[in-house]
Structures are given as C-alpha cells and as structure tokens.
Design an enzyme around this catalytic site. Structure first.
Site, PDB file in Angstrom:
ATOM      1  N   ASP A  86      -0.957   4.867  -6.467  1.00 16.07           N
ATOM      2  CA  ASP A  86      -0.444   3.806  -5.589  1.00 16.07           C
ATOM      3  C   ASP A  86      -1.663   3.328  -4.785  1.00 16.07           C
ATOM      4  O   ASP A  86      -2.798   3.493  -5.244  1.00 16.07           O
ATOM      5  CB  ASP A  86       0.690   4.337  -4.695  1.00 16.07           C
ATOM      6  N   LYS A 104       8.022   9.827  -3.385  1.00 18.35           N
ATOM      7  CA  LYS A 104       6.738   9.209  -3.017  1.00 18.35           C
ATOM      8  C   LYS A 104       6.004  10.214  -2.146  1.00 18.35           C
ATOM      9  O   LYS A 104       6.625  10.991  -1.403  1.00 18.35           O
ATOM     10  CB  LYS A 104       6.948   7.923  -2.226  1.00 18.35           C
TER      11      LYS A 104
HETATM   12  N1  NDP Z   1      -0.193   1.310  -8.659  1.00 19.70           N
HETATM   13  C1  NDP Z   1       1.033   1.217  -9.129  1.00 19.70           C
HETATM   14  O1  NDP Z   1       1.371   1.761 -10.203  1.00 19.70           O
HETATM   15  C2  NDP Z   1       2.048   0.433  -8.368  1.00 19.70           C
HETATM   16  C3  NDP Z   1       1.768  -0.090  -7.109  1.00 19.70           C
HETATM   17  N2  NDP Z   1       2.749  -0.802  -6.464  1.00 19.70           N
HETATM   18  C4  NDP Z   1       2.492  -1.390  -5.142  1.00 19.70           C
HETATM   19  O2  NDP Z   1       1.559  -2.462  -5.289  1.00 19.70           O
HETATM   20  C5  NDP Z   1       0.800  -2.615  -4.083  1.00 19.70           C
HETATM   21  C6  NDP Z   1      -0.696  -2.518  -4.399  1.00 19.70           C
HETATM   22  O3  NDP Z   1      -0.921  -1.259  -4.982  1.00 19.70           O
HETATM   23  P1  NDP Z   1      -2.229  -0.982  -5.893  1.00 19.70           P
HETATM   24  O4  NDP Z   1      -2.700  -2.256  -6.477  1.00 19.70           O
HETATM   25  O5  NDP Z   1      -1.891   0.153  -6.786  1.00 19.70           O
HETATM   26  O6  NDP Z   1      -3.272  -0.452  -4.803  1.00 19.70           O
HETATM   27  P2  NDP Z   1      -4.864  -0.636  -4.744  1.00 19.70           P
HETATM   28  O7  NDP Z   1      -5.330   0.395  -3.782  1.00 19.70           O
HETATM   29  O8  NDP Z   1      -5.438  -0.685  -6.101  1.00 19.70           O
HETATM   30  O9  NDP Z   1      -5.030  -2.091  -4.094  1.00 19.70           O
HETATM   31  C7  NDP Z   1      -4.418  -2.360  -2.865  1.00 19.70           C
HETATM   32  C8  NDP Z   1      -4.835  -3.770  -2.483  1.00 19.70           C
HETATM   33  O10 NDP Z   1      -4.097  -4.156  -1.337  1.00 19.70           O
HETATM   34  C9  NDP Z   1      -4.992  -4.326  -0.242  1.00 19.70           C
HETATM   35  N3  NDP Z   1      -4.409  -3.734   0.966  1.00 19.70           N
HETATM   36  C10 NDP Z   1      -4.071  -2.434   1.149  1.00 19.70           C
HETATM   37  N4  NDP Z   1      -3.579  -2.261   2.394  1.00 19.70           N
HETATM   38  C11 NDP Z   1      -3.626  -3.485   2.987  1.00 19.70           C
HETATM   39  C12 NDP Z   1      -3.263  -3.969   4.273  1.00 19.70           C
HETATM   40  N5  NDP Z   1      -2.745  -3.137   5.190  1.00 19.70           N
HETATM   41  N6  NDP Z   1      -3.462  -5.285   4.526  1.00 19.70           N
HETATM   42  C13 NDP Z   1      -3.968  -6.116   3.589  1.00 19.70           C
HETATM   43  N7  NDP Z   1      -4.325  -5.727   2.342  1.00 19.70           N
HETATM   44  C14 NDP Z   1      -4.151  -4.425   2.067  1.00 19.70           C
HETATM   45  C15 NDP Z   1      -6.264  -3.600  -0.607  1.00 19.70           C
HETATM   46  O11 NDP Z   1      -7.376  -4.161   0.087  1.00 19.70           O
HETATM   47  P3  NDP Z   1      -8.535  -3.158   0.655  1.00 19.70           P
HETATM   48  O12 NDP Z   1      -9.344  -2.787  -0.544  1.00 19.70           O
HETATM   49  O13 NDP Z   1      -9.269  -3.990   1.647  1.00 19.70           O
HETATM   50  O14 NDP Z   1      -7.823  -1.997   1.279  1.00 19.70           O
HETATM   51  C16 NDP Z   1      -6.319  -3.848  -2.115  1.00 19.70           C
HETATM   52  O15 NDP Z   1      -6.815  -5.119  -2.400  1.00 19.70           O
HETATM   53  C17 NDP Z   1       1.321  -1.515  -3.133  1.00 19.70           C
HETATM   54  O16 NDP Z   1       2.379  -2.040  -2.347  1.00 19.70           O
HETATM   55  C18 NDP Z   1       1.891  -0.482  -4.102  1.00 19.70           C
HETATM   56  O17 NDP Z   1       2.869   0.338  -3.460  1.00 19.70           O
HETATM   57  C19 NDP Z   1       3.994  -1.044  -7.008  1.00 19.70           C
HETATM   58  C20 NDP Z   1       4.295  -0.540  -8.245  1.00 19.70           C
HETATM   59  C21 NDP Z   1       3.364   0.252  -8.995  1.00 19.70           C
HETATM   60  N1  2IT Z   2       3.302   3.443  -7.324  1.00 22.83           N
HETATM   61  C1  2IT Z   2       4.207   3.255  -8.160  1.00 22.83           C
HETATM   62  C2  2IT Z   2       4.131   3.846  -9.547  1.00 22.83           C
HETATM   63  C3  2IT Z   2       4.799   5.190  -9.509  1.00 22.83           C
HETATM   64  C4  2IT Z   2       4.686   5.952 -10.834  1.00 22.83           C
HETATM   65  O1  2IT Z   2       4.075   5.446 -11.790  1.00 22.83           O
HETATM   66  O2  2IT Z   2       5.236   7.054 -10.858  1.00 22.83           O
HETATM   67  C5  2IT Z   2       5.425   2.481  -7.753  1.00 22.83           C
HETATM   68  O3  2IT Z   2       6.338   2.279  -8.599  1.00 22.83           O
HETATM   69  O4  2IT Z   2       5.487   2.047  -6.570  1.00 22.83           O
END
Ligand code: NDP
Ligand code: 2IT
Length: 454
Positions: A173, A133
């Site tokens: 992420d 990461k």
């Molecule tokens: N993208 C991927 O492929 C993957 C992501 N994840 C996990 O999923 C989660 C969301 O990721 P993703 O959707 O990609 O990210 P995005 O940046 O697309 O969205 C993040 C969301 O979470 C909110 N957020 C971020 N930080 C905070 C906080 N401190 N308190 C409250 N809300 C918060 C944001 O609101 P705001 O806009 O106000 O910041 C936004 O709505 C993370 O934990 C990530 O690690 C897991 C697997 C895969």
């Molecule tokens: N942000 C991700 C996706 C990582 C990836 O697609 O390599 C996760 O699994 O938390």
C-alpha cells in the site's frame, strides 16, 4: 415515501452516533462507516432477513487489532522506535487480506477505515478473501535500503506470529512497494522455515504474479470503461487528470495512454505537474525510473520536460479534464475540488486511492450527476490480482501475463455487474456507491448470519 426516508435517516444518524461514541477521534473510520451505512441501512429496511442478528454492529467491530512496538537501528547506530498495527477486520468469507501502509500519518483510525473498506472490496472480487489492513507510522522516505530492511525485519519478527497463508495475507500500500515486500517476505520465510504465499506483491523470482504491480491502476481503468459504456460513453478523445505518482497512479496513467487517453497531470505530496501536451509512454517510462528507482520528486518532471509546469503545494483538480482519477491518498479531493471539476464539466471521477473523496465531494458529484466510481469497486484490481497470486502459489504454477490480465478484466466486469444490480435507481440511473456497498455487504452478511452468533 417521505416517512420512509425520514425513518431511514433517523436510523442512520443513531447508528453513526454510536460509531463515534465507540471509536473516539477515529475520524477516517467514522467517514468510511457513514458512507457504507447510508447505502446499507435503507437496504436493510427492505430486507428483513438481514435486519436482525445485530449485523451492522458486528460488521463495524473488527475481529481483533494487534498493536506492537517496532525497534530498529538507523545507519548512525541510533535506536529508533515505531508503532505498528494489524487490523484483522473480518474473515467471514476467507482469510484476512489487505495491505500494509508505512506513512507518518498512519494511525489506528486510518487502518480501521482501510480494513473496513477492504472487507467489502474483497467481497466484490468474488474471491475467498476476508479484510484486513496493517502498517506503521514509520516513514520510508529518505531512509537507506538498509534502514528500511532493518525496520521491515523487526516488524515482521512480531507480525509473523499473527499471519499465515490461511490466516492473514498482507501486501503493499502507501510506502510499501516491491522493496518492502521483499524484505518482509524474506524475514517471514527465515522465521518460519516455510516457503508459502503469506504475502502478495512478491518478486517474480519468488512467487510473485505477473501484472500484480500494474493491477490496481489497470483495474481502475477497466472499471471506468464499464461505467462509461453503461452510459453510452467511451475513452475516445478524452483527457484525464490524475493525482499521485506511485504504484496506482503510474499504472493507471499507463493503461489510459495505451487506450488513447490524454493524461495531463500527476502529483505527489509536494505539488503537481501539468503537461498540456500529454504524458506519453516515453515520458512515463522516465517517470517510473524516477519514482520507483531514484525515489525522486514529481517536480523533477517539469525540469526534464519543458512542456510541463510544476505547481508546488497544490492539487491537480483545477486543471480541466473529462475524467479525474484520484490515486494518492484519503480525502485528497474535497468539496472545493469537486466544484472546480464540475465547473470544468467533468464527466467521470474514478477512485484509484482508498476514500480519496470527502463525503461532501461524493454527495456533490451525486447531486450534479457526475459519474462516480467508488474506491471499493474501482480499485479492487490490486487485491484481486493478489488473490490470483495466492491461487498461483497454491497450485505452484505461474500464469502468463495475458492469462492474469484476462482474469483481472473478468473480475472488474463482475464487480461492475454487481454495482449495476445493487445500485439501480430511478429510471436508468445507477448509484455505484450504493451498488458497491450493498453488493459487498450481502456476501459478507450471508456468511455471518450462517455462522450464528460467532
Ligand atoms: N498498492 C495497492 O495495491 C493499492 C493501493 N490502493 C490505494 O491507492 C493509493 C496510492 O497507493 P500506492 O500507489 O500503492 O502508494 P505509493 O506509495 O506507491 O504512492 C502514493 C502516492 O500518493 C502520494 N501521497 C501519499 N500520501 C500523500 C498525502 N498525504 N498527500 C498527498 N499525496 C500523498 C505519494 O506522494 P509522496 O511520494 O510525496 O509521498 C505518492 O505519489 C492509496 O490510497 C492506497 O491505499 C488501493 C488499492 C490497491
Ligand atoms: N492495498 C491494497 C491491496 C491489498 C492486497 O493486495 O492485499 C488495497 O486493496 O487497498
């Protein structure tokens, strides 16, 4: 039996005391390791083959951490400076694989927790992917496209020394979406004069995979379907409360709505909206435009749709629902939130985000026999389709949407099967936390022991 449990607990406390001493103030990393060892240490005590070889000590020490300065110029011509990391945690079963996070709260401890979780999540997919990461304390919010571009190009100028299609493959992420991946990949290609799949989540016209954007959100839903089916339940007549409104949350909502579930909340870091009528596909389309293109706030939803109400500075877990999908960030659902969900008779909690529930919340759900789908199993769909993107890049051929979705569903079914195999408890109970942790552990441990002292 009580002696055995006492002995296991003693070993767990001793090991995690060492983790705290060796990794001072890295609280999120401590939390991730504690949850993992509470599953794995009792397993080790019954499986001698893994208990020597210092395996846990080696698994909880990253292979390497690269930390570097990123300087860039903002639109006013001022020089800005951020810090970035790449935590290459473990490549025992494949090249390092994991996201990049851009957020002001990114620290080495946060990225070590994410990298550690990624190792076992990737192992559960069955694909040849190690865990890593990275990210930076750069905040993309409120920055112009050009400022984000300059930052990404400067970050990749250093990061490109440490990654490659057979070495380490980053992806998105929090704060790293299509725009950021495109700037990062364009700079990598320019610096190396090679067009190879060294990042995933790329655009469809330059090596991206269909379904990658949807994959994490869809995968959480597919996994939850298996959990419900395993327990004689289904999505029929169910209501869902979701947190977040980014990549994971919006596609989780989309798939749930497609499957007939009533989705009533979404959130961002400023608050949440509650739409008692349910968020339908038309409203969701408007939301995707708002969040992905206009980079707006969730509060605007309540201004656009009179059926909805906005709750500033609150989290959605007070809203009654059958299923909860925390899809925002770590530790966004604590013990009080868990108590509120249980008092509203929650049936299942499925983690779309990484470690969104505190340890106390997870233990409370276990105590109250709430069905619980942990992140490293439930949200593995994103990295799984990243792995499928690499496969397509390697064969220089793109699969159809249906082919990718079919493979994603097969992978989520395989992950559920491993959780059942390794998570079986008394009677017909299944502890999915144990199942995911032990299922991931076994695959990585087999490789590490085979390599000897390496
Ligand atoms: N993208 C991927 O492929 C993957 C992501 N994840 C996990 O999923 C989660 C969301 O990721 P993703 O959707 O990609 O990210 P995005 O940046 O697309 O969205 C993040 C969301 O979470 C909110 N957020 C971020 N930080 C905070 C906080 N401190 N308190 C409250 N809300 C918060 C944001 O609101 P705001 O806009 O106000 O910041 C936004 O709505 C993370 O934990 C990530 O690690 C897991 C697997 C895969
Ligand atoms: N942000 C991700 C996706 C990582 C990836 O697609 O390599 C996760 O699994 O938390």
């Amino acid at each position: 039996m009580n002696n055995l449990i006492a002995h296991a607990n003693e070993k767990i406390e001793m090991f995690n005391q060492g983790i705290v001493e060796r990794n001072p103030a890295e609280y999120e990393f401590h939390q991730a390791v504690r949850e993992f060892t509470e599953s794995v240490i009792p397993f080790l005590m019954n499986h001698e083959k893994y208990s020597d070889g210092h395996i846990l000590e080696r698994m909880t020490e990253p292979d390497r951490i690269v930390i570097f300065r990123v300087c860039w110029e903002n639109d006013e011509g001022h020089i800005c400076c951020n810090r970035a990391w790449r935590v290459q945690f473990n490549n025992s079963i494949g090249p390092y694989k994991g996201g990049l996070r851009f957020h002001p709260n990114v620290s080495q401890g946060v990225l070590k927790f994410l990298g550690f979780e990624q190792v076992y999540k990737n192992a559960l997919t069955g694909l040849p992917m190690g865990g890593a990461k990275g990210g930076s304390n750069f905040d993309p919010k409120g920055k112009s496209d050009r400022e984000v571009m300059r930052f990404c190009q400067s970050l990749m100028t250093e990061l490109s020394r440490h990654i490659g299609e057979d070495t380490d493959i980053p992806a998105g992420d929090i704060g790293v979406g299509a725009r950021e991946i495109s700037y990062l990949f364009g700079q990598y290609k320019r610096l190396n004069n090679r067009f190879v799949g060294t990042l995933t989540g790329k655009g469809l016209s330059f090596g991206g995979s269909l379904i990658r954007a949807e994959a994490t959100g869809y995968g959480v839903v597919y996994f939850t379907q298996h959990v419900l089916h395993q327990h004689g339940q289904s999505f029929s007549d169910k209501t869902a409360v979701i947190s977040g409104s980014g990549n994971v949350a919006l596609f989780c909502a989309e798939k749930l709505i497609h499957l007939g579930v009533k989705v009533v909340t979404l959130s961002d870091s400023s608050g949440f909206i509650h739409d008692p009528d349910g968020i339908d596909l038309e409203k969701l389309h408007w939301l995707r435009e708002l969040k992905f293109n206009k980079r707006g706030r969730i509060s605007e939803y309540a201004q656009q749709f009179s059926t909805a109400k906005y709750y500033p500075d609150q989290r959605p877990w007070v809203i009654p629902g059958d299923m909860a999908f925390p899809c925002a960030t770590q530790n966004e659902l604590d013990l009080n939130d868990a108590k509120a969900l249980v008092s509203n008779h929650i049936l299942v909690v499925a983690e779309g985000a990484n470690m969104p529930c505190t340890l106390e919340a997870v233990r409370f759900f276990e105590e109250k026999e709430v069905l619980f789908a942990p992140a490293k199993a439930a949200n593995a769909g994103g990295v799984a389709v990243s792995g499928l993107e690499q496969s397509q890049n390697s064969q220089r051929f793109a699969w159809s949407r249906e082919e990718v979705d079919e493979r994603l569903q097969q992978i989520m079914a395989h992950i559920h099967k491993q959780c059942v195999e390794y998570g079986k408890g008394e009677g017909d109970t299944i502890n999915y936390v144990n199942g995911a942790n032990i299922g991931g552990f076994v695959k990585v441990a087999e490789a590490m022991l085979a390599y000897g002292i390496a």
